[in-house]
Design an enzyme around this catalytic site. Sequence first.
Site, short mmCIF file in Angstrom:
data_model
loop_
_atom_site.label_atom_id
_atom_site.label_comp_id
_atom_site.label_asym_id
_atom_site.label_seq_id
_atom_site.Cartn_x
_atom_site.Cartn_y
_atom_site.Cartn_z
N HIS A 199 -3.05 7.31 2.90
CA HIS A 199 -3.53 6.06 2.33
C HIS A 199 -4.91 5.76 2.91
O HIS A 199 -5.11 5.81 4.12
CB HIS A 199 -2.53 4.94 2.68
CG HIS A 199 -3.05 3.56 2.37
ND1 HIS A 199 -3.68 3.26 1.18
CD2 HIS A 199 -3.03 2.42 3.09
CE1 HIS A 199 -4.03 1.99 1.19
NE2 HIS A 199 -3.65 1.45 2.33
N CYS A 258 0.81 -1.22 0.00
CA CYS A 258 0.00 0.00 0.00
C CYS A 258 0.84 1.27 0.00
O CYS A 258 0.31 2.36 -0.21
CB CYS A 258 -0.95 0.01 1.19
SG CYS A 258 -2.13 -1.35 1.13
N ASN A 270 -9.99 0.08 0.60
CA ASN A 270 -8.53 0.17 0.53
C ASN A 270 -8.07 -0.33 -0.84
O ASN A 270 -8.12 -1.53 -1.12
CB ASN A 270 -7.95 -0.70 1.66
CG ASN A 270 -6.43 -0.70 1.67
OD1 ASN A 270 -5.78 -0.30 0.70
ND2 ASN A 270 -5.85 -1.18 2.75
N1 ACO Z 1 -17.97 -8.43 10.31
C1 ACO Z 1 -18.37 -8.69 11.57
N2 ACO Z 1 -17.52 -9.00 12.56
C2 ACO Z 1 -16.20 -9.03 12.26
C3 ACO Z 1 -15.72 -8.76 10.97
C4 ACO Z 1 -16.67 -8.46 9.98
N3 ACO Z 1 -16.32 -8.17 8.70
N4 ACO Z 1 -14.38 -8.86 10.98
C5 ACO Z 1 -14.02 -9.18 12.23
N5 ACO Z 1 -15.13 -9.29 13.01
C6 ACO Z 1 -15.21 -9.62 14.43
C7 ACO Z 1 -14.00 -10.37 14.92
O1 ACO Z 1 -14.12 -11.74 14.64
C8 ACO Z 1 -14.04 -10.05 16.39
O2 ACO Z 1 -14.97 -10.91 16.99
P1 ACO Z 1 -14.67 -11.55 18.44
O3 ACO Z 1 -14.55 -10.37 19.36
O4 ACO Z 1 -15.87 -12.42 18.66
O5 ACO Z 1 -13.38 -12.29 18.26
C9 ACO Z 1 -14.61 -8.63 16.45
O6 ACO Z 1 -15.24 -8.41 15.18
C10 ACO Z 1 -13.56 -7.57 16.67
O7 ACO Z 1 -12.45 -7.81 15.78
P2 ACO Z 1 -11.21 -6.85 15.72
O8 ACO Z 1 -10.23 -7.42 14.74
O9 ACO Z 1 -10.72 -6.55 17.09
O10 ACO Z 1 -11.89 -5.55 15.10
P3 ACO Z 1 -11.26 -4.12 14.88
O11 ACO Z 1 -12.13 -3.10 15.47
O12 ACO Z 1 -9.80 -4.11 15.22
O13 ACO Z 1 -11.38 -3.96 13.31
C11 ACO Z 1 -10.01 -4.05 11.32
C12 ACO Z 1 -10.70 -4.84 12.44
C13 ACO Z 1 -11.08 -3.24 10.58
C14 ACO Z 1 -9.38 -5.03 10.37
C15 ACO Z 1 -8.96 -3.10 11.94
O14 ACO Z 1 -8.12 -3.81 12.82
C16 ACO Z 1 -8.11 -2.44 10.89
O15 ACO Z 1 -8.58 -1.62 10.12
N6 ACO Z 1 -6.79 -2.74 10.86
C17 ACO Z 1 -5.89 -2.14 9.89
C18 ACO Z 1 -6.07 -2.86 8.59
C19 ACO Z 1 -5.35 -2.19 7.45
O16 ACO Z 1 -5.26 -0.98 7.36
N7 ACO Z 1 -4.87 -3.01 6.52
C20 ACO Z 1 -4.31 -2.56 5.30
C21 ACO Z 1 -2.87 -2.24 5.40
S1 ACO Z 1 -2.26 -1.64 3.88
C22 ACO Z 1 -1.60 -2.90 2.90
O17 ACO Z 1 -0.40 -2.96 2.70
C23 ACO Z 1 -2.48 -3.90 2.24
#
Ligand code: ACO
Length: 334
Positions: free
Chosen positions: A252, A113, A282
């Site tokens: 980004h 990214c 993204n």
């Molecule tokens: N729908 C419903 N529930 C979900 C989903 C979904 N799509 N995805 C995860 N959950 C659940 C999980 O299973 C978890 O359930 P549990 O508590 O029963 O275990 C709960 O939601 C909370 O999960 P978290 O991972 O703690 O959720 P968080 O608020 O951290 O959000 C996210 C997750 C959106 C992925 C966040 O961590 C994030 O944005 N991280 C950065 C990701 C990013 O920017 N990636 C790209 C990098 S750039 C590149 O090089 C590609």
Amino acid sequence: MTTHACITGIGSYLPERILTNRDLEAMVDTSEEWIVARTGIRERRMVAEGEATSHLAVRAAEHALADAGVQPSGIDLLVLGTSSPDMIFPATACLVQEALGMTCPAYDVNAACSGFVFALHAGVTAIESGRASRVLVIGADALTRHIDFADRTTCVLFGDGAGAVVLEASDEPGVLGIVLGSDGSGAGLLKIPAGGSARPVTPGGARDASRFVQMNGNEVFRFAVNAIPTATLEALEASGHSIDDLAWLVPHQANQRILNTVEQRLGIPPERVFSHVETTGNTSAASIPLALDDLYTSGRIASGDLVALVGFGAGLTWGAAVVRWTKPRSTEEN
Ligand code: ACO
């Protein structure tokens, strides 16, 4: 006299197919409410059958060349940031070069990214050293091709697209400061483990999770909210400016919650932090030039404005560029 690199043309392209949160509700155990609350994303675009990263890149490049008023033959270097190339080789840049009828050197940069900022750095360096005078820099990705649409933790995040800029040598400052960083100790946090020489995809290896994007979302989130402010401040310092001088921070577009945290940490008003993550998701290396083109075509950026472009991604990698915008304000009419 010092030679600088200026952005003289910009263009972008999103594939036509829209994938909404409601569409995803039918595919995995998720909800519109969860996705919007945790990411700010409502819809993203997706390549069609037969469409690949190079096709998106060509469309964006055509727009950028037309915007600069430069013929493809006038470009003397093409650098393309992508982590979803059409094939392992040849470089997607070579496919784009052929499609546009260009003859200049063309190569890919893989910084996930952060790919656009890394490719921009290569283009700026080539111009400032006098080795090139017109460079086409593209960021393009089709990561939906590498997403497991049964994995709710990743499939809601990514979309496809491409953006491009034309850089030209100038006596006037354009790209003022640019910094890059990498930390391979975080390589395991975000990866597609299979498909390379370490773990070739074999016939029959069909639905192996290692063929898809794997991510430690919480750790990547933590990394992002540190990397964006740090890189922004370093690039501002390198250019002799401060946060208050910025007309726009163009980060980004990964997650609205990341952008909200960055606003607080940098003490920058939300109205100066660009976001359209709601409609793109993204788009990886395409994200920053897509965002910049949106700012430009909607007439929200004018000649003289100072803009910071900031990327982060797998690697781990990060990078920021402080740019003096030198193009006149675009209006809906033109
Ligand atoms: N729908 C419903 N529930 C979900 C989903 C979904 N799509 N995805 C995860 N959950 C659940 C999980 O299973 C978890 O359930 P549990 O508590 O029963 O275990 C709960 O939601 C909370 O999960 P978290 O991972 O703690 O959720 P968080 O608020 O951290 O959000 C996210 C997750 C959106 C992925 C966040 O961590 C994030 O944005 N991280 C950065 C990701 C990013 O920017 N990636 C790209 C990098 S750039 C590149 O090089 C590609």
